[in-house]
Scaffold this active site. Structure first.
Site, PDB file in Angstrom:
ATOM      1  N   ASP A 127       0.832  -1.213   0.000  1.00  0.00           N
ATOM      2  CA  ASP A 127       0.000   0.000   0.000  1.00  0.00           C
ATOM      3  C   ASP A 127       0.867   1.264   0.000  1.00  0.00           C
ATOM      4  O   ASP A 127       2.107   1.199   0.013  1.00  0.00           O
ATOM      5  CB  ASP A 127      -0.918  -0.060   1.238  1.00  0.00           C
ATOM      6  CG  ASP A 127      -2.282   0.533   0.989  1.00  0.00           C
ATOM      7  OD1 ASP A 127      -2.436   1.318   0.044  1.00  0.00           O
ATOM      8  OD2 ASP A 127      -3.204   0.214   1.768  1.00  0.00           O
ATOM      9  N   GLU A 168      -1.030   1.697  -5.175  1.00  0.00           N
ATOM     10  CA  GLU A 168      -0.588   3.082  -5.106  1.00  0.00           C
ATOM     11  C   GLU A 168      -1.672   4.022  -5.621  1.00  0.00           C
ATOM     12  O   GLU A 168      -1.457   5.228  -5.726  1.00  0.00           O
ATOM     13  CB  GLU A 168       0.748   3.152  -5.878  1.00  0.00           C
ATOM     14  CG  GLU A 168       1.431   4.455  -6.026  1.00  0.00           C
ATOM     15  CD  GLU A 168       0.952   5.180  -7.249  1.00  0.00           C
ATOM     16  OE1 GLU A 168       1.256   6.381  -7.360  1.00  0.00           O
ATOM     17  OE2 GLU A 168       0.254   4.580  -8.090  1.00  0.00           O
ATOM     18  N   TRP A 169      -2.823   3.424  -5.951  1.00  0.00           N
ATOM     19  CA  TRP A 169      -4.054   4.135  -6.350  1.00  0.00           C
ATOM     20  C   TRP A 169      -3.942   4.877  -7.684  1.00  0.00           C
ATOM     21  O   TRP A 169      -4.776   5.711  -8.015  1.00  0.00           O
ATOM     22  CB  TRP A 169      -4.510   5.101  -5.244  1.00  0.00           C
ATOM     23  CG  TRP A 169      -4.409   4.523  -3.876  1.00  0.00           C
ATOM     24  CD1 TRP A 169      -4.918   3.311  -3.487  1.00  0.00           C
ATOM     25  CD2 TRP A 169      -3.751   5.071  -2.727  1.00  0.00           C
ATOM     26  NE1 TRP A 169      -4.617   3.085  -2.158  1.00  0.00           N
ATOM     27  CE2 TRP A 169      -3.905   4.153  -1.671  1.00  0.00           C
ATOM     28  CE3 TRP A 169      -3.065   6.254  -2.471  1.00  0.00           C
ATOM     29  CZ2 TRP A 169      -3.399   4.375  -0.401  1.00  0.00           C
ATOM     30  CZ3 TRP A 169      -2.548   6.491  -1.206  1.00  0.00           C
ATOM     31  CH2 TRP A 169      -2.715   5.558  -0.194  1.00  0.00           C
ATOM     32  N   ASP A 214     -10.093   3.618  -3.601  1.00  0.00           N
ATOM     33  CA  ASP A 214     -10.768   2.405  -3.122  1.00  0.00           C
ATOM     34  C   ASP A 214     -12.176   2.257  -3.683  1.00  0.00           C
ATOM     35  O   ASP A 214     -12.921   3.218  -3.798  1.00  0.00           O
ATOM     36  CB  ASP A 214     -10.850   2.428  -1.593  1.00  0.00           C
ATOM     37  CG  ASP A 214      -9.497   2.189  -0.970  1.00  0.00           C
ATOM     38  OD1 ASP A 214      -8.491   2.122  -1.702  1.00  0.00           O
ATOM     39  OD2 ASP A 214      -9.446   2.072   0.268  1.00  0.00           O
TER      40      ASP A 214
END
Ligand code: GLA
Length: 425
Positions: free
Chosen positions: A186, A219-220, A241
């Site tokens: 994450d 890492e979005w 998310d």
């Protein structure tokens, strides 16, 4: 004693001294002008001129030739993880048909961690995992499944547990000793850290551990990992998310259709070993309609997304099971060509999506994002086929052969629902 300069002058004379000094000056200037890069090129016939992530000598780890399938604790249990939840989930996957359908990885997300020991090694939370992580991994392996764990590139995980920053090689070694097969990594508490550097470092550490460990980058999408991570990670999150909502932003989280629109244009960057990850499944979580869960699963499958279930498998309904276990749809996701399908036509709320398959066929979705039933037509032209071609159609939700079609295929699609077919010669 005579000063050095006088000794030198005596030995080589005035003209010789001037020549000597000039030579010294020339050498100093020339050396100063040689940059370290050039100096390295002289020594290294294959210099790395880009970042380590893009080093042409770099190999991928060879894992995840098709999108990974499994289960992760976060979407349902968040921080409330413990040994029993994970064991019950492994029992369920091994016995409810999921393992046979291809679900393999059982992944504990955030909040399994205790503190680091005196030597800096990470330990598990003893109250939640009294038998330790190794015993849990052994249990999962004995069921013929694989085991995954979670950490973070920063000082702390998103749930405030110890992160891996500064302990990368030590953590990778610990995971390998425990028998970890999958790491989700994450991006909380990373401050000004460079994502490419941080993920490449952990990627290298995992390889140095000597155990094949699939690397899931979370890492979005901030640093556009699809541009540099093909040989660093096996999947990378492309968005924030997911939440079990049909559309829109909800705090930090995104509804399903919103995620689809972020992930779709990235299709050229996905392929065997390196996948776009639009986040884990919400099938069976929240209160979406059966049509909405079907759309979610069909689109994730067609986008060659990792199929990581996120619901409570021990208590799931028959309806949820039927979606997660739809082998026709899973086969599209796991197709060997590894092409991420994408949108080929759109008019308002109506869309046609296509995924080329290894045998030359296509998987096609007719998607109705609207709130009223509507007719949608997939024309062969949209799919890159001549209109005269006759193709055998199969309905992947009805599990039914539809016979030969030429030129196009049309169907009425319910509100928020999909019709999903394959076309083959
Ligand atoms: C981030 C990730 C989620 C989950 C949580 C855990 O929000 O994107 O998938 O791992 O952290 O805290």
């Amino acid at each position: 004693m005579a000063p050095i300069s006088r000794v030198v002058r005596i030995v080589i004379g005035r003209a010789g001294l001037q020549l000597y000094l000039a030579a010294l000056l020339f050498t100093a200037l020339t050396l100063g002008a040689v940059s370290p890069a050039i100096a390295q090129e002289v020594l290294d016939p294959n210099p790395v001129v880009g970042s380590p992530a893009q080093d042409p000598q770099r190999n991928s780890n060879g894992l995840a030739q098709t999108p990974p399938m499994g289960w992760n604790s976060w979407n349902k249990f968040a921080c409330n993880v413990n040994e029993k939840v994970i064991r019950d989930t492994a029992d369920a996957i091994a016995s409810n048909g999921m393992k046979d359908a291809g679900y393999q990885y059982v992944v504990i997300d955030d909040c399994w961690h205790g503190q680091r020991d005196a030597d800096g090694f990470i330990t598990a939370d003893k109250a939640r995992f009294p038998n330790g992580i190794k015993a849990l991994a052994d249990y999962i392996h004995a069921k013929g499944l694989k085991f995954g764990i979670y950490s973070d590139a920063g000082a702390k995980t998103c749930g405030g547990r110890p992160g891996s920053q500064g302990h990368e090689y030590q953590d990778a070694l610990q995971y390998a000793r425990w028998g970890v097969d999958y790491l989700k990594y994450d991006w909380c508490s990373t401050g000004t850290r460079n994502a490419e550097e941080a993920y490449t470092l952990m990627s290298d550490a995992l390889r140095a551990s000597g155990r094949p460990i699939l690397f899931s980058m979370c890492e979005w999408g901030n640093a556009k990992p699809w541009l540099w991570a093909a040989k660093v990670g096996n999947l990378w999150r492309t968005t924030g998310d997911i939440t079990a909502r049909w559309e829109g932003k909800h705090g930090y989280s995104l509804g399903i259709t919103t995620i689809v629109d972020f992930n779709e244009p990235l299709w050229p960057y996905a392929g065997p070993g390196h996948w776009n990850d639009p986040d884990m499944l919400e099938v069976g979580n929240g209160d979406l309609t059966p049509a909405e869960y079907r759309s979610h699963f069909a689109l994730w499958s067609l986008m060659a997304a990792p199929l990581i279930a996120g619901n409570d498998l021990a208590t799931m309904s028959q309806q949820t099971r039927d979606i997660l276990l739809n082998r026709d749809v899973i086969a599209v996701n796991q197709d060997a060509a590894g092409v991420q399908g994408h949108r080929v036509w759109k008019q308002g709320d109506l869309e046609v999506w296509s995924k080329p398959l290894a045998d030359g066929g296509r998987a096609v979705i007719l998607w109705n994002r609207g709130t009223q039933p509507a007719s949608i037509t997939a024309d062969w032209g949209m799919l890159g086929y001549p209109r005269s071609l006759k193709l055998n159609a199969r309905d992947l939700w009805a599990h039914k052969e539809l016979g030969q079609k030429a030129g196009s295929y049309a169907a009425t699609v319910g509100a928020h629902d999909v019709v999903m077919i394959t076309l083959r010669s």
